[in-house]
Design a protein around this motif. Structure first.
Motif, PDB file in Angstrom:
ATOM      1  N   PRO A 145       8.028   5.256   2.592  1.00 26.78           N
ATOM      2  CA  PRO A 145       9.270   6.028   2.768  1.00 26.78           C
ATOM      3  C   PRO A 145       9.291   7.374   2.037  1.00 26.78           C
ATOM      4  N   PHE A 146       8.367   7.591   1.106  1.00 26.94           N
ATOM      5  CA  PHE A 146       8.404   8.793   0.267  1.00 26.94           C
ATOM      6  C   PHE A 146       7.344   9.824   0.658  1.00 26.94           C
ATOM      7  N   GLN A 147       6.572   9.566   1.731  1.00 25.13           N
ATOM      8  CA  GLN A 147       5.446  10.443   2.044  1.00 25.13           C
ATOM      9  C   GLN A 147       5.874  11.856   2.410  1.00 25.13           C
ATOM     10  N   ARG A 148       6.944  12.015   3.172  1.00 29.55           N
ATOM     11  CA  ARG A 148       7.357  13.356   3.584  1.00 29.55           C
ATOM     12  C   ARG A 148       7.708  14.225   2.385  1.00 29.55           C
ATOM     13  N   GLN A 149       8.446  13.704   1.456  1.00 28.24           N
ATOM     14  CA  GLN A 149       8.854  14.501   0.311  1.00 28.24           C
ATOM     15  C   GLN A 149       7.739  14.700  -0.701  1.00 28.24           C
ATOM     16  N   ARG A 150       6.718  13.843  -0.670  1.00 23.89           N
ATOM     17  CA  ARG A 150       5.601  13.970  -1.605  1.00 23.89           C
ATOM     18  C   ARG A 150       4.538  14.955  -1.130  1.00 23.89           C
ATOM     19  N   ARG A 151       4.452  15.219   0.161  1.00 23.00           N
ATOM     20  CA  ARG A 151       3.406  16.092   0.681  1.00 23.00           C
ATOM     21  C   ARG A 151       3.636  17.533   0.243  1.00 23.00           C
ATOM     22  N   GLN A 152       2.534  18.191  -0.186  1.00 24.64           N
ATOM     23  CA  GLN A 152       2.559  19.592  -0.571  1.00 24.64           C
ATOM     24  C   GLN A 152       1.376  20.296   0.091  1.00 24.64           C
ATOM     25  N   HIS A 192      -1.034  22.126  -0.856  1.00 25.05           N
ATOM     26  CA  HIS A 192      -2.348  22.074  -1.502  1.00 25.05           C
ATOM     27  C   HIS A 192      -2.896  20.643  -1.627  1.00 25.05           C
ATOM     28  N   ILE A 193      -2.101  19.661  -1.231  1.00 29.41           N
ATOM     29  CA  ILE A 193      -2.560  18.264  -1.283  1.00 29.41           C
ATOM     30  C   ILE A 193      -2.908  17.820   0.134  1.00 29.41           C
ATOM     31  N   LYS A 194      -4.175  17.479   0.353  1.00 29.11           N
ATOM     32  CA  LYS A 194      -4.644  17.145   1.682  1.00 29.11           C
ATOM     33  C   LYS A 194      -4.986  15.660   1.814  1.00 29.11           C
ATOM     34  N   ARG A 195      -4.233  14.850   1.148  1.00 28.85           N
ATOM     35  CA  ARG A 195      -4.447  13.404   1.258  1.00 28.85           C
ATOM     36  C   ARG A 195      -3.563  12.837   2.357  1.00 28.85           C
ATOM     37  N   ALA A 196      -4.085  11.796   3.027  1.00 24.02           N
ATOM     38  CA  ALA A 196      -3.307  11.167   4.098  1.00 24.02           C
ATOM     39  C   ALA A 196      -2.103  10.438   3.533  1.00 24.02           C
ATOM     40  N   VAL A 197      -2.289   9.830   2.366  1.00 27.32           N
ATOM     41  CA  VAL A 197      -1.206   9.093   1.722  1.00 27.32           C
ATOM     42  C   VAL A 197      -1.166   9.495   0.252  1.00 27.32           C
ATOM     43  N   VAL A 198       0.010   9.819  -0.217  1.00 31.84           N
ATOM     44  CA  VAL A 198       0.183  10.177  -1.627  1.00 31.84           C
ATOM     45  C   VAL A 198       0.801   8.982  -2.350  1.00 31.84           C
ATOM     46  N   LEU A 199       0.058   8.465  -3.295  1.00 36.83           N
ATOM     47  CA  LEU A 199       0.504   7.298  -4.047  1.00 36.83           C
ATOM     48  C   LEU A 199       0.877   7.680  -5.469  1.00 36.83           C
ATOM     49  N   HIS A 200       1.913   7.044  -5.983  1.00 40.62           N
ATOM     50  CA  HIS A 200       2.270   7.139  -7.391  1.00 40.62           C
ATOM     51  C   HIS A 200       1.993   5.786  -8.050  1.00 40.62           C
ATOM     52  N   ARG A 201       1.851   5.818  -9.354  1.00 40.90           N
ATOM     53  CA  ARG A 201       1.571   4.573 -10.068  1.00 40.90           C
ATOM     54  C   ARG A 201       2.661   3.525  -9.824  1.00 40.90           C
ATOM     55  N   SER A 202       3.879   3.967  -9.677  1.00 38.79           N
ATOM     56  CA  SER A 202       4.980   3.017  -9.466  1.00 38.79           C
ATOM     57  C   SER A 202       4.897   2.304  -8.116  1.00 38.79           C
ATOM     58  N   ASP A 203       4.061   2.802  -7.204  1.00 36.16           N
ATOM     59  CA  ASP A 203       3.901   2.164  -5.892  1.00 36.16           C
ATOM     60  C   ASP A 203       2.992   0.935  -5.952  1.00 36.16           C
ATOM     61  N   LEU A 204       2.140   0.879  -6.961  1.00 32.34           N
ATOM     62  CA  LEU A 204       1.081  -0.133  -6.984  1.00 32.34           C
ATOM     63  C   LEU A 204       1.649  -1.544  -7.064  1.00 32.34           C
ATOM     64  N   ARG A 205       1.062  -2.422  -6.290  1.00 31.74           N
ATOM     65  CA  ARG A 205       1.407  -3.842  -6.282  1.00 31.74           C
ATOM     66  C   ARG A 205       0.125  -4.659  -6.396  1.00 31.74           C
ATOM     67  N   GLU A 206       0.237  -5.812  -7.038  1.00 30.01           N
ATOM     68  CA  GLU A 206      -0.923  -6.687  -7.164  1.00 30.01           C
ATOM     69  C   GLU A 206      -0.740  -7.941  -6.335  1.00 30.01           C
ATOM     70  N   LYS A 207      -1.856  -8.554  -5.963  1.00 27.26           N
ATOM     71  CA  LYS A 207      -1.825  -9.762  -5.142  1.00 27.26           C
ATOM     72  C   LYS A 207      -1.495 -10.980  -5.995  1.00 27.26           C
ATOM     73  N   VAL A 208      -0.740 -11.888  -5.432  1.00 25.36           N
ATOM     74  CA  VAL A 208      -0.512 -13.208  -6.013  1.00 25.36           C
ATOM     75  C   VAL A 208      -1.275 -14.194  -5.146  1.00 25.36           C
ATOM     76  N   ARG A 209      -2.187 -14.912  -5.744  1.00 34.38           N
ATOM     77  CA  ARG A 209      -3.036 -15.849  -5.008  1.00 34.38           C
ATOM     78  C   ARG A 209      -2.781 -17.278  -5.483  1.00 34.38           C
ATOM     79  N   VAL A 210      -3.096 -18.236  -4.647  1.00 32.10           N
ATOM     80  CA  VAL A 210      -3.039 -19.642  -5.041  1.00 32.10           C
ATOM     81  C   VAL A 210      -4.377 -20.292  -4.756  1.00 32.10           C
ATOM     82  N   ARG A 211      -4.746 -21.223  -5.635  1.00 34.53           N
ATOM     83  CA  ARG A 211      -5.956 -22.022  -5.463  1.00 34.53           C
ATOM     84  C   ARG A 211      -5.613 -23.488  -5.713  1.00 34.53           C
ATOM     85  N   ARG A 212      -6.587 -24.331  -5.570  1.00 34.41           N
ATOM     86  CA  ARG A 212      -6.429 -25.751  -5.872  1.00 34.41           C
ATOM     87  C   ARG A 212      -6.956 -26.034  -7.265  1.00 34.41           C
TER      88      ARG A 212
END
Length: 284
Positions: free
Chosen positions: A64-71, A73-93
């Motif tokens: 939702p924040f990509q339009r406002q983050r694009r500048q 001089h920045i030529k990345r397809a997706v601009v990520l901030h640290r606050s966007d990061l999520r980690e996986k929760v896994r289950v095992r036996r």
């Protein structure tokens, strides 16, 4: 009422709700794990060092924040901030460790109690043999507690140890609970993945002390300590209905455990243990 030769139908053995993150693989029960193996079930905000990125969840947060983050001089397809990061929760036996702690002091229900316990342990061991679970047995009478069966999945060893289980004498309830707790605590030290359960068969009466305190008070204090160590418990009250004093119910409350009367176990003790564990699934 109970037949030691009777085999109960094996059912999935699950432990109580478990919100821990674990670092090793297992076999039986679903549990959260920090390993990068296991089924990915959801995502969350990282709680420490991020080693297992949930890319799909991270992109959904950032989208939702990509339009406002694009500048320009920045030529990345997706601009990520640290606050966007999520980690996986896994289950095992993982494995379960079930320790039966049995009051072997004299009472009118002693024979019924012994038969119920022997049938349950052997039934669980037959199941554990294939699934790498562990089952142990502690009895307490006179002035001592005895580890009749260390945590094992050996059916042959169980049959040898359970062939004779002496009864009689006073009731060192604290010693029995402490011996069962120590078995499970050592198992947890050896394997952080293991999920413990103590099954205590007793009328709740104590008349032998380890410390010089009043025996009943000492037993209740120890029960509260075991509860604080997050050892799940099931208390089976073996007191005859005509002599009911509520001591085992009080003990179950101090343990933060489940409580049943012996007469309720029409399906057998092994079935009760499995049913109790099945009710508690992983807490996501």
């Amino acid at each position: 009422m109970f037949n030691i030769a009777q085999e109960y139908r094996p059912k999935r053995l699950e432990t109580q709700a478990d919100s821990m993150r674990r670092k090793a693989g297992g076999r039986r029960t679903r549990t959260r794990t920090e390993r990068k193996q296991g089924r990915y079930i959801t995502s969350r905000v990282p709680r420490g060092e991020l080693t297992d990125v949930a890319f799909d969840a991270t992109l959904r947060v950032a989208a939702p924040f990509q339009r406002q983050r694009r500048q320009p001089h920045i030529k990345r397809a997706v601009v990520l901030h640290r606050s966007d990061l999520r980690e996986k929760v896994r289950v095992r036996r993982t494995r379960n460790a079930v320790c039966f702690v049995v009051d072997a002091s004299w009472s009118m229900a002693a024979e019924t109690r012994m038969q119920a316990t022997k049938a349950a342990v052997l039934s669980l061991l037959r199941d554990a043999y294939q699934r790498r679970d562990l089952v142990g047995l502690v009895s307490f009478a006179r002035d001592r507690a005895t580890v009749l069966l260390p945590l094992t999945n050996s059916v042959e060893m169980a049959q040898q140890r359970l062939r004779t289980m002496p009864t009689g004498g006073k009731t060192p309830l604290s010693r029995g609970m402490m011996a069962g707790f120590e078995l499970l605590a050592r198992a947890k030290l050896r394997d952080r993945e293991i999920l413990p359960l103590m099954v205590l068969l007793t009328d709740g009466h104590a008349n032998v002390s380890m410390t010089g305190q009043p025996p009943q008070q000492e037993a209740y204090q120890l029960a509260e300590f075991i509860a604080s160590q997050q050892i799940p418990t099931v208390v089976i009250d073996t007191e005859l209905p005509n002599f009911y004093r509520g001591l085992a119910k009080e003990l179950a409350d101090r343990l933060n455990g489940s409580y049943y009367q012996l007469e309720e176990l029409s399906v057998g003790l092994a079935e009760l243990v499995r049913s109790h564990q099945e009710l508690s699934r992983i807490n996501i």
